[in-house]
Design a protein around this motif. Structure first.
Motif, PDB file in Angstrom:
ATOM      1  N   GLY B 145      32.054   1.716  22.170  1.00 34.25           N
ATOM      2  CA  GLY B 145      32.428   1.786  20.770  1.00 34.25           C
ATOM      3  C   GLY B 145      31.360   1.264  19.824  1.00 34.25           C
ATOM      4  N   PHE B 146      30.143   1.042  20.318  1.00 30.99           N
ATOM      5  CA  PHE B 146      29.043   0.602  19.461  1.00 30.99           C
ATOM      6  C   PHE B 146      28.543   1.791  18.644  1.00 30.99           C
ATOM      7  N   SER B 147      28.109   1.537  17.417  1.00 29.23           N
ATOM      8  CA  SER B 147      27.459   2.595  16.653  1.00 29.23           C
ATOM      9  C   SER B 147      26.061   2.792  17.230  1.00 29.23           C
ATOM     10  N   GLY B 148      25.394   3.858  16.789  1.00 32.26           N
ATOM     11  CA  GLY B 148      24.034   4.117  17.273  1.00 32.26           C
ATOM     12  C   GLY B 148      23.116   2.926  17.042  1.00 32.26           C
ATOM     13  N   GLY B 149      23.196   2.366  15.830  1.00 30.48           N
ATOM     14  CA  GLY B 149      22.351   1.231  15.478  1.00 30.48           C
ATOM     15  C   GLY B 149      22.679  -0.002  16.317  1.00 30.48           C
ATOM     16  N   LEU B 176      18.051   5.053  13.370  1.00 33.05           N
ATOM     17  CA  LEU B 176      18.265   3.762  12.716  1.00 33.05           C
ATOM     18  C   LEU B 176      17.999   3.861  11.215  1.00 33.05           C
ATOM     19  N   ASP B 177      18.833   3.181  10.410  1.00 35.55           N
ATOM     20  CA  ASP B 177      18.502   3.107   8.990  1.00 35.55           C
ATOM     21  C   ASP B 177      17.426   2.033   8.823  1.00 35.55           C
ATOM     22  N   ILE B 178      16.890   1.924   7.626  1.00 33.07           N
ATOM     23  CA  ILE B 178      15.712   1.090   7.437  1.00 33.07           C
ATOM     24  C   ILE B 178      15.987  -0.386   7.724  1.00 33.07           C
ATOM     25  N   ASP B 179      17.215  -0.844   7.393  1.00 33.90           N
ATOM     26  CA  ASP B 179      17.528  -2.255   7.652  1.00 33.90           C
ATOM     27  C   ASP B 179      17.604  -2.542   9.146  1.00 33.90           C
ATOM     28  N   ALA B 180      18.262  -1.630   9.860  1.00 33.36           N
ATOM     29  CA  ALA B 180      18.378  -1.809  11.307  1.00 33.36           C
ATOM     30  C   ALA B 180      16.999  -1.726  11.948  1.00 33.36           C
ATOM     31  N   LEU B 181      16.189  -0.851  11.417  1.00 31.50           N
ATOM     32  CA  LEU B 181      14.830  -0.688  11.927  1.00 31.50           C
ATOM     33  C   LEU B 181      14.045  -1.994  11.787  1.00 31.50           C
ATOM     34  N   LYS B 182      14.195  -2.615  10.615  1.00 30.36           N
ATOM     35  CA  LYS B 182      13.504  -3.883  10.376  1.00 30.36           C
ATOM     36  C   LYS B 182      13.997  -4.959  11.337  1.00 30.36           C
ATOM     37  N   THR B 183      15.319  -4.989  11.529  1.00 36.54           N
ATOM     38  CA  THR B 183      15.886  -5.997  12.433  1.00 36.54           C
ATOM     39  C   THR B 183      15.337  -5.815  13.840  1.00 36.54           C
ATOM     40  N   VAL B 184      15.332  -4.556  14.289  1.00 43.55           N
ATOM     41  CA  VAL B 184      14.851  -4.257  15.634  1.00 43.55           C
ATOM     42  C   VAL B 184      13.374  -4.641  15.757  1.00 43.55           C
ATOM     43  N   ALA B 185      12.593  -4.252  14.747  1.00 45.74           N
ATOM     44  CA  ALA B 185      11.161  -4.550  14.774  1.00 45.74           C
ATOM     45  C   ALA B 185      10.918  -6.061  14.762  1.00 45.74           C
ATOM     46  N   HIS B 186      11.729  -6.757  13.966  1.00 50.52           N
ATOM     47  CA  HIS B 186      11.612  -8.205  13.902  1.00 50.52           C
ATOM     48  C   HIS B 186      11.851  -8.814  15.287  1.00 50.52           C
ATOM     49  N   GLY B 187      12.875  -8.300  15.966  1.00 47.58           N
ATOM     50  CA  GLY B 187      13.182  -8.766  17.317  1.00 47.58           C
ATOM     51  C   GLY B 187      12.018  -8.536  18.258  1.00 47.58           C
ATOM     52  N   VAL B 188      11.460  -7.347  18.194  1.00 43.05           N
ATOM     53  CA  VAL B 188      10.351  -7.007  19.087  1.00 43.05           C
ATOM     54  C   VAL B 188       9.143  -7.903  18.795  1.00 43.05           C
ATOM     55  N   HIS B 203       8.818   9.097  17.752  1.00 41.32           N
ATOM     56  CA  HIS B 203       8.542  10.347  17.067  1.00 41.32           C
ATOM     57  C   HIS B 203       7.813  10.107  15.751  1.00 41.32           C
ATOM     58  N   TYR B 204       8.191   8.982  15.153  1.00 40.36           N
ATOM     59  CA  TYR B 204       7.828   8.774  13.761  1.00 40.36           C
ATOM     60  C   TYR B 204       6.897   7.593  13.583  1.00 40.36           C
ATOM     61  N   GLN B 205       6.089   7.707  12.569  1.00 44.09           N
ATOM     62  CA  GLN B 205       5.150   6.657  12.253  1.00 44.09           C
ATOM     63  C   GLN B 205       5.874   5.431  11.676  1.00 44.09           C
ATOM     64  N   ARG B 206       7.039   5.685  11.091  1.00 46.65           N
ATOM     65  CA  ARG B 206       7.789   4.662  10.362  1.00 46.65           C
ATOM     66  C   ARG B 206       7.901   3.319  11.103  1.00 46.65           C
ATOM     67  N   LEU B 207       8.265   3.388  12.388  1.00 50.41           N
ATOM     68  CA  LEU B 207       8.448   2.164  13.168  1.00 50.41           C
ATOM     69  C   LEU B 207       7.149   1.367  13.263  1.00 50.41           C
ATOM     70  N   LEU B 208       6.034   2.130  13.247  1.00 51.09           N
ATOM     71  CA  LEU B 208       4.736   1.492  13.463  1.00 51.09           C
ATOM     72  C   LEU B 208       4.251   0.721  12.235  1.00 51.09           C
ATOM     73  N   ASP B 209       4.974   0.885  11.104  1.00 51.41           N
ATOM     74  CA  ASP B 209       4.709   0.017   9.954  1.00 51.41           C
ATOM     75  C   ASP B 209       5.141  -1.404  10.271  1.00 51.41           C
TER      76      ASP B 209
END
Lengths: 455, 250
Positions: B145-149, B176-188, B203-209
């Motif tokens: 029952g978890f969402s994708g994010g 992932l939306d931008i907030d979730a992306l930031k959280t994930v990146a912060h964790g990494v 796929h996307y450059q976005r994460l690499l920011d």
């Protein structure tokens, strides 16, 4: 005796036996029980030992189970087991009222005074049917001898079993635990007849634990009739833990009156051949019936759950969840019939049967059946037969959990959906532990049971 | 740390990886980009030990030892972590049991004492803060029952608990939306150290920011066709994958 014995010959053998022991059966028994015998035996002969030709036994041929030259115990024997020891075999933290049925005969717990509320009776069927026949007016009214040969045979042979009476508005706080043991030096045929009468507004939890105490051949044929009055609340747990040479046939009948709630829970951990008949009759409005079952089979074991729910009144609800884990060459069957009679409007009836096959040789037959004669009802049924989800297995392994452990986690998870419905918490923990042991391939015995046999 | 030499892998007779060469050293972050169907997820799964793939040629060394004949659980315990592209829901297996078993299997492997329930809960609470994980999730069955994010956060949460030497993030950013992306990146990023490394499949450059790579590789038709610094990701973002395709004869 050859396996090729003709079915008719086998029936003749039972007829000869009945005629031979008739006097013994009638002797010392009550009028109530005796009144049914001859008619019941005739019905057994008419229907015969159930084989696959009997539509209700399509997946389970009982003929081979009847072949051995059984010893019958039609008269109560001296106590053989050390009851004091047996009565230690309880579920920890489960402060139960204990009683024992030994080879079909009821023995009271003399070592400990139970804490049953006033008016509650837990006793032998034989003595109550003589002393308080008024409590057994409905005897054999649910378990109809015309409908099932095993019920007919039970009614013909029935002399004892446990009797439970909970008077109006009495709440029995501690669960009642019946230890049901089979033990003899010879191959034994045990007949047990139980009767549970729960009056209006009363509440009780009953736990029936089936065990065999040695590796001899057993055939036990039990019938339990349960009457739940208006707004009564009954939980009936059956823990089946026998061995590969044991055949267990248990037919349970439940009559529910208005606003009553009855839950049955069948956990089949071990046994050569297990057939559970379960028939709920919802005879009053707003009654709720829950049926849960789980079975763990391996080797050549076979389990067959045959359920029927008759929605005879409007606004009732029934839920069924049955799960089987089948390993090696074991087999399973589930037949679930939901019958909504005319005018039983606003019925909610759900049924689900999920099965996990661990080998290519294990097999499962599942047959849901809906008969709906009303037009405003909600009914659903579903069945699945599958293997362990490989994707999930990989996910667990990719987190450092080895394959065996990961499989075990997933099998436990599969069973847990049923286990979690057990409302008695200590029992739930105990079953969880037994299921875990069973799935690990260990002998799932209650660890503090005095009888640590390696059946 | 990780050496992939001329690796070929196929699934059901179809060749997906056609000669991959890649070396990852401690402290490095490698991004693997490429169009759909180029073999990115296959590479990630092959490294984690998924059995659906047949290795037809080549070798993979992890810390100097052959990786490919090892069971997935052994790879995990040696420090390889795959953050799944599609984390699996496992109804009936409680998150806490799963995580505790996983952490203790890792600890046993390292010769450490298993954590008690109390010690584990303490550790769990600590790591939950890192990815902003809610107890309502840890009280459920695995991913149920978890969402994708939430599923992706849960992957990073597990990574935080297991502290792998090599993390392989398979499209952790997709969906992932931008907030979730930031959280994930912060964790990494919080888990980065000079001793650990990461392979980020995206796929996307976005994460690499947010997760800045040392190297960007472009995987196309089962081969790494281009390797450069982080500027390659920007170039891809701008031009798309068509120029890669045309350069490689399509």
């Amino acid at each position: 005796m050859s396996v090729l014995v003709d079915k008719a010959d086998l029936s003749l053998k039972y007829t000869a036996h009945y005629n031979e022991v008739k006097d013994e059966l009638f002797k010392n028994s009550s009028d109530i029980l005796n009144a049914q015998r001859n008619k019941a035996f005739q019905n057994f002969v008419l229907q015969g030992i159930p084989t696959r030709k009997n539509e209700n036994y399509k997946y389970t041929n009982l003929n081979p189970a009847f072949l051995p030259d059984f010893k019958f115990i039609h008269t109560k024997e001296e106590k053989k087991a050390n009851l004091g020891e047996v009565f230690r075999c309880d579920v920890p933290q489960l402060n139960t009222n204990l009683a024992m049925v030994f080879n079909g005969w009821f023995y009271k717990n003399e070592t400990e005074k139970g804490n049953l509320p006033d008016g509650v009776i837990l006793d032998s069927l034989e003595s109550i049917s003589k002393e308080k026949p008024e409590l057994l007016e409905k005897y054999a009214s649910l378990a109809k001898v015309e409908e099932d040969p095993m019920v007919a045979l039970n009614t013909a042979f029935a002399k004892d079993g446990f009797f439970l009476y909970v008077p109006k508005n009495v709440i029995v706080e501690s669960p009642i635990q019946i230890i049901n043991l089979l033990q003899d030096e010879k191959a034994t045929f045990a007949t047990q007849r139980n009767f549970i009468l729960v009056e209006d507004g009363a509440k009780v939890q009953v736990l029936l634990c089936d065990h065999t105490l040695n590796l001899n051949q057993y055939l036990s044929n039990s019938v339990t009739e349960i009457f739940a009055g208006n707004n009564a609340d009954v939980e009936f747990y059956m823990l089946q833990n026998q061995h590969n040479k044991a055949t267990s046939i248990h037919s349970v009948f439940i009559d529910q009156q208005r606003d009553s709630r009855v839950t049955s829970h069948t956990a089949s951990l071990h046994g050569g051949l297990i057939r559970n008949n379960l028939k709920f009759m919802l005879n009053g409005e707003n009654a709720e019936a829950n049926m849960f079952g789980m079975a763990f089979m391996d080797k050549n074991q076979h389990v067959d759950n045959f359920t029927q729910v008759i929605h005879a009144s409007p606004h009732c609800e029934s839920n069924q969840v049955y799960k089987n884990v089948l390993d090696e060459k074991s087999s399973g069957a589930f037949s679930g019939r939901i019958h909504v009679v005319r005018d039983a409007q606003k019925t909610n009836a759900f049924q689900r049967n999920n099965n996990l096959l661990l080998t290519d040789e294990a097999n499962m037959q599942t047959k849901p059946q809906l008969i709906i004669d009303a037009d405003d009802v909600k009914c659903s049924h579903g069945a699945t037969v599958g293997q362990i989800d490989e994707e999930a297995l990989f996910y667990l392994r990719a987190r450092g959990i080895d394959e065996d452990k990961a499989r075990l986690m997933m099998m436990n998870a599969f069973a847990h959906e049923v286990v979690k419905e057990i409302k008695l918490e200590p029992l739930r923990d105990r079953i969880d532990e037994l299921v875990d042991k069973r799935l690990k391939g260990e002998v799932a015995r209650c660890h503090d049971c005095a009888y640590q046999c390696d059946c | 740390m990780l050496k992939i030499k001329d690796l070929y892998a196929s699934v059901e007779g179809m060749e997906i990886l056609k000669g991959i060469n890649l070396e990852v050293k401690p402290g490095e972050v490698h991004a693997i980009m490429g169009p759909n169907g180029s073999g990115k997820s296959t590479l990630a799964n092959v490294l984690a030990g998924k059995e659906d793939y047949e290795i037809t040629h080549g070798e993979v060394l992890f810390e100097g030892e052959d990786l490919l004949d090892r069971a997935p659980e052994d790879r995990a315990k040696d420090g390889i972590f795959l953050s799944f592209q599609y984390p699996v829901e496992i109804p009936g297996v409680p998150m806490v049991n799963f995580l505790k078993t996983s952490v203790n299997e890792h600890r046993k492997h390292k010769g450490l004492k298993e954590l008690t329930a109390g010690e584990f809960l303490k550790l769990m609470r600590e790591k939950m803060d890192l990815v902003d994980m809610h107890t309502k999730l840890t009280n459920r069955s695995v991913n149920e029952g978890f969402s994708g994010g939430e599923k992706k956060k849960n992957e990073i949460f597990q990574m935080a608990l297991l502290e792998p030497r090599l993390a392989i993030l398979d499209e952790t950013d997709s969906g992932l939306d931008i907030d979730a992306l930031k959280t994930v990146a912060h964790g990494v990023n919080a888990l980065k150290s000079p001793e650990t490394a990461a392979i980020v499949v995206t796929h996307y450059q976005r994460l690499l920011d947010y997760i800045v790579p040392d190297f960007v590789h472009i995987l196309y038709q089962g081969k790494i066709v281009k390797t450069a610094g982080k500027e390659l990701a920007l170039e891809l973002e701008e031009k798309g994958y068509d120029w890669i395709k045309s350069e490689n004869g399509n």
